[in-house]
Design a protein around this motif. Structure first.
Motif, PDB file in Angstrom:
ATOM      1  N   THR A 438       0.991  -0.925  -0.012  1.00  0.00           N
ATOM      2  CA  THR A 438       0.114   0.105   0.105  1.00  0.00           C
ATOM      3  C   THR A 438       0.844   1.217  -0.140  1.00  0.00           C
ATOM      4  O   THR A 438       1.923   1.146   0.443  1.00  0.00           O
ATOM      5  CB  THR A 438      -0.938   0.010   1.314  1.00  0.00           C
ATOM      6  N   MET A 439       0.341   2.061  -0.676  1.00  0.00           N
ATOM      7  CA  MET A 439       1.112   3.606  -0.822  1.00  0.00           C
ATOM      8  C   MET A 439       0.682   4.287   0.840  1.00  0.00           C
ATOM      9  O   MET A 439      -0.275   4.194   1.246  1.00  0.00           O
ATOM     10  CB  MET A 439       0.572   4.420  -1.743  1.00  0.00           C
ATOM     11  N   ILE A 440       1.900   4.835   1.303  1.00  0.00           N
ATOM     12  CA  ILE A 440       1.662   5.782   2.454  1.00  0.00           C
ATOM     13  C   ILE A 440       1.781   7.049   2.134  1.00  0.00           C
ATOM     14  O   ILE A 440       2.942   7.496   2.021  1.00  0.00           O
ATOM     15  CB  ILE A 440       2.635   5.392   3.688  1.00  0.00           C
ATOM     16  N   SER A 457       2.345  -6.794   2.433  1.00  0.00           N
ATOM     17  CA  SER A 457       3.829  -7.108   2.440  1.00  0.00           C
ATOM     18  C   SER A 457       4.845  -6.041   2.239  1.00  0.00           C
ATOM     19  O   SER A 457       5.778  -6.307   2.478  1.00  0.00           O
ATOM     20  CB  SER A 457       3.994  -8.066   0.880  1.00  0.00           C
ATOM     21  N   PHE A 458       4.344  -4.843   1.890  1.00  0.00           N
ATOM     22  CA  PHE A 458       5.419  -3.649   1.934  1.00  0.00           C
ATOM     23  C   PHE A 458       4.575  -2.452   1.898  1.00  0.00           C
ATOM     24  O   PHE A 458       3.409  -2.261   1.701  1.00  0.00           O
ATOM     25  CB  PHE A 458       6.233  -3.789   0.554  1.00  0.00           C
ATOM     26  N   PHE A 459       5.258  -1.476   2.171  1.00  0.00           N
ATOM     27  CA  PHE A 459       4.797  -0.120   2.195  1.00  0.00           C
ATOM     28  C   PHE A 459       5.632   0.552   1.089  1.00  0.00           C
ATOM     29  O   PHE A 459       6.873   0.578   0.862  1.00  0.00           O
ATOM     30  CB  PHE A 459       5.031   0.444   3.384  1.00  0.00           C
ATOM     31  N   CYS A 510       9.891   1.249   0.810  1.00  0.00           N
ATOM     32  CA  CYS A 510      10.348   2.007  -0.421  1.00  0.00           C
ATOM     33  C   CYS A 510       9.767   3.397  -0.342  1.00  0.00           C
ATOM     34  O   CYS A 510       8.634   3.734   0.020  1.00  0.00           O
ATOM     35  CB  CYS A 510       9.877   1.082  -1.598  1.00  0.00           C
ATOM     36  N   VAL A 511      10.702   4.381  -0.924  1.00  0.00           N
ATOM     37  CA  VAL A 511      10.250   5.838  -1.047  1.00  0.00           C
ATOM     38  C   VAL A 511      10.253   5.557  -2.589  1.00  0.00           C
ATOM     39  O   VAL A 511      11.263   5.665  -3.127  1.00  0.00           O
ATOM     40  CB  VAL A 511      11.166   6.672  -0.339  1.00  0.00           C
ATOM     41  N   CYS A 512       9.122   6.270  -2.909  1.00  0.00           N
ATOM     42  CA  CYS A 512       8.919   6.604  -4.566  1.00  0.00           C
ATOM     43  C   CYS A 512       8.544   8.220  -4.925  1.00  0.00           C
ATOM     44  O   CYS A 512       8.614   8.343  -5.895  1.00  0.00           O
ATOM     45  CB  CYS A 512       7.660   5.658  -5.041  1.00  0.00           C
ATOM     46  N   GLY A 513       8.474   8.655  -3.828  1.00  0.00           N
ATOM     47  CA  GLY A 513       8.485  10.324  -4.088  1.00  0.00           C
ATOM     48  C   GLY A 513       9.570  10.887  -4.467  1.00  0.00           C
ATOM     49  O   GLY A 513      10.636  10.614  -4.385  1.00  0.00           O
TER      50      GLY A 513
END
Length: 591
Positions: A438-440, A457-459, A510-513
């Protein structure tokens, strides 16, 4: 003695919005402020005048769609969506009917009426406190210019007038101007108006065209043909630069090219710190055409695959087969590296053609992303089935956007299980153990990460929205954009909290921003324990260079200092100082 007058150098400081050095003669664009000619018409001529108006509207609509398609092909749908607002203006029946009604009542030609109605709407919106609505004033003015040009049988595509390499100087540039830039001819641009968060600035950076905005009086200072030197990283502009200045920047340009060449050599090297800590770098993409560029820039896999591109600009909603084909293509291109597919983030300013959604006072806080998908289960299930079909390639992962509560995650997972059962009955293979994340990007989700964690399973931290919603700041509003601070203690503590929760529950984060694509923030994110960075492909070499010159222990020390700080400015200074110590060449390219 020569009578030729040597012009003195003029140095100006503006806002550097796209890095790079350029030295060319300038092409000065005059402001487009011509007043429409007013003429009386007879009652018999009214239908003809209305027909002229409607034909101009149709032509304008087609031109904007063409520009939008070009932008999508080059920059992706996130930038192309800028023009959705322009299309809304040209299709606005209230606006159109008011112009037609005035033609009938006043018995004058359409041009001055269009200007009057447009100015009234624009002035009304510009006074709105809501920044989203106030920014629509510029859209109305831009579209009106295009309609007037079509009525006159002329073009307002000023960039088509450029025939030789130059630096464009203008009072302001509309998104449609920057969208039509030929990078072989327009080597850079400078404007009187603008901010670092304007659409024009964002597109300049995406196009990798050096740009400085917010100079206030550059159009009054330069004359056509003046030599202009631009430093897009530092926001400096020199009109008629001295020989000493030119030599200084010639050396800097050579140094920057050397740095870029060295960065390219890192393509196949591991993103590993000096003390052996591996930080995977993946890519953010929007278009299938971007797939080939992922590995070319040194990223491995896709950390954020935005799926809206399949829907935006399409004549009809894509079928399950069409979506599955696209996702399979992405999975095959990156195998065995991971491909994280984000489910639809439609709504707000991203709406496909023919997709009915009621008008909302604040669409960015309305029916969008996971909310919209859960409210339209058939639309959502079509995408879920397509992603599951692509998961036969076991590198495929999936995540939900804009989650604000655990119920949304549970409801989405319920629909996902239904899709799994359907596919099983139909004998269609898929990965039963596909990783779901899920996106945080909403503060509420960050604060209840421990409640969400058992269901995923992940953020993936979408820092752009997380900062906006935490700080209550619209980064597109230049009046408050200075409050958009990634190093604010609230943001650092939220990231720290999410990472700690993820590790406690055996998940990865992960950081995708944009923070992941900003070199000076990379050590801070690593020190906070972020497991992966997903960046724009063009930034991958810079980010990898920082990681390879960093000690993990130094990153942890930086993060601890940041967590104990009381000032966003202090944290930003700590980040900047560390980069200046370990990789000063990065600052030369980006600041």
């Amino acid at each position: 003695m020569s009578k030729t007058q040597v012009k003195n150098e003029i140095a100006l400081k503006g806002i550097g919005v796209s890095p790079g050095i350029a030295v060319y003669t300038c092409r000065l664009f005059s402001p487009q402020t011509e007043k429409a000619v007013r003429r009386s018409i007879s009652a018999d001529e009214v239908p003809v005048e209305i027909a002229r108006f409607e034909e101009a509207l149709i032509a304008t609509h087609e031109q904007i769609k063409h520009i939008q398609k070009q932008v999508a092909e080059v920059l992706g749908d996130e930038h192309a969506s800028i023009f959705d607002a322009h299309i809304l203006v040209v299709d606005d029946r209230t606006f159109i009917e008011e112009v037609i009604r005035s033609i009938k009542n006043e018995l004058i030609n359409v041009e001055p009426i269009l200007q009057t109605v447009s100015n009234r709407y624009a002035e009304m919106l510009s006074k709105m406190e809501d920044s989203y609505l106030s920014e629509r004033a510029a859209d109305i003015r831009d579209v009106t210019k295009r309609i007037l040009a079509n009525l006159a049988g002329e073009t307002i595509d000023r960039m088509k007038q450029v025939k030789e390499p130059c630096i464009v100087v203008a009072h302001d540039l509309a998104p449609s101007d920057t969208a039509s830039i030929d990078r072989n001819l327009v080597k850079a641009f400078v404007t009187d108006l603008g901010s670092s968060t304007s659409h024009t600035a964002i597109m300049a950076k995406a196009l990798e065209v050096p740009a400085v905005v917010g100079l206030h009086n550059i159009t009054a200072v330069v004359s056509p043909g003046d030599l202009v030197l631009l430093d897009g990283a530092k926001g400096l502009v020199f009109v008629n630069p001295s020989e000493e200045r030119l030599e200084e920047y010639r050396k800097r340009a050579e140094e920057q090219q050397q740095i870029r060449s060295e960065l390219e050599s890192l393509r196949d090297k591991a993103p590993e710190t000096l003390d052996g800590y591996l930080v995977p770098i993946t890519a953010n993409i929007e278009l299938l055409e971007e797939l080939d560029g992922v590995d070319a820039r040194g990223a491995k896999g896709i950390g954020l695959f935005r799926t809206e591109f399949l829907f935006l600009g399409a004549e009809k909603l894509p079928s399950e087969d069409e979506q599955a084909e696209a996702y399979i293509r992405a999975a095959k291109s990156q195998y065995p590296s991971p491909v994280v597919i984000r489910t639809l983030d439609l709504g707000a300013d991203k709406m496909p053609v023919g997709f009915e959604n009621p008008d909302e006072l604040n669409p960015f806080l309305g029916d969008r992303a996971i909310r919209l998908c859960l409210a339209r289960p058939e639309l959502f299930k079509t995408q879920l089935r397509a992603i599951l079909r692509a998961s036969v390639y076991d590198n495929v992962r999936m995540m939900y956007p804009m989650v604000c509560c655990v119920r949304e995650v549970r409801d989405a997972n319920t629909l996902l299980r239904q899709c799994m059962m359907e596919l099983s009955k139909e004998g269609i293979p898929f990965n039963q153990d596909i990783q779901i994340g899920t996106m945080i990007e909403v503060p509420s989700a960050a604060l209840i990460a421990d409640i969400i964690a058992p269901h995923v399973s992940f953020f993936s931290l979408g820092t752009n929205d997380l900062i906006q919603y935490t700080m209550a700041v619209d980064r597109g509003n230049e009046n408050v954009a200075h409050l958009y601070t990634p190093t604010h203690m609230a943001i650092i503590r939220l990231i720290d909290h999410v990472v700690n929760v993820s590790h406690k529950y055996g998940l990865w984060t992960c950081v995708c921003g944009q923070m992941a694509s900003t070199a000076s923030f990379v050590p801070l994110l690593i020190g906070l324990g972020v497991d992966e960075l997903s960046v724009s492909p063009s930034q991958a070499p810079l980010i990898k260079d920082v990681i390879r010159k960093l000690y993990y222990s130094s990153a942890v020390e930086l993060a601890q200092k940041a967590l104990n700080s009381h000032s966003a400015e202090h944290v930003e200074r700590l980040c900047h100082d560390l980069i200046r110590t370990i990789a000063p060449e990065i600052l030369e390219l980006s600041e």
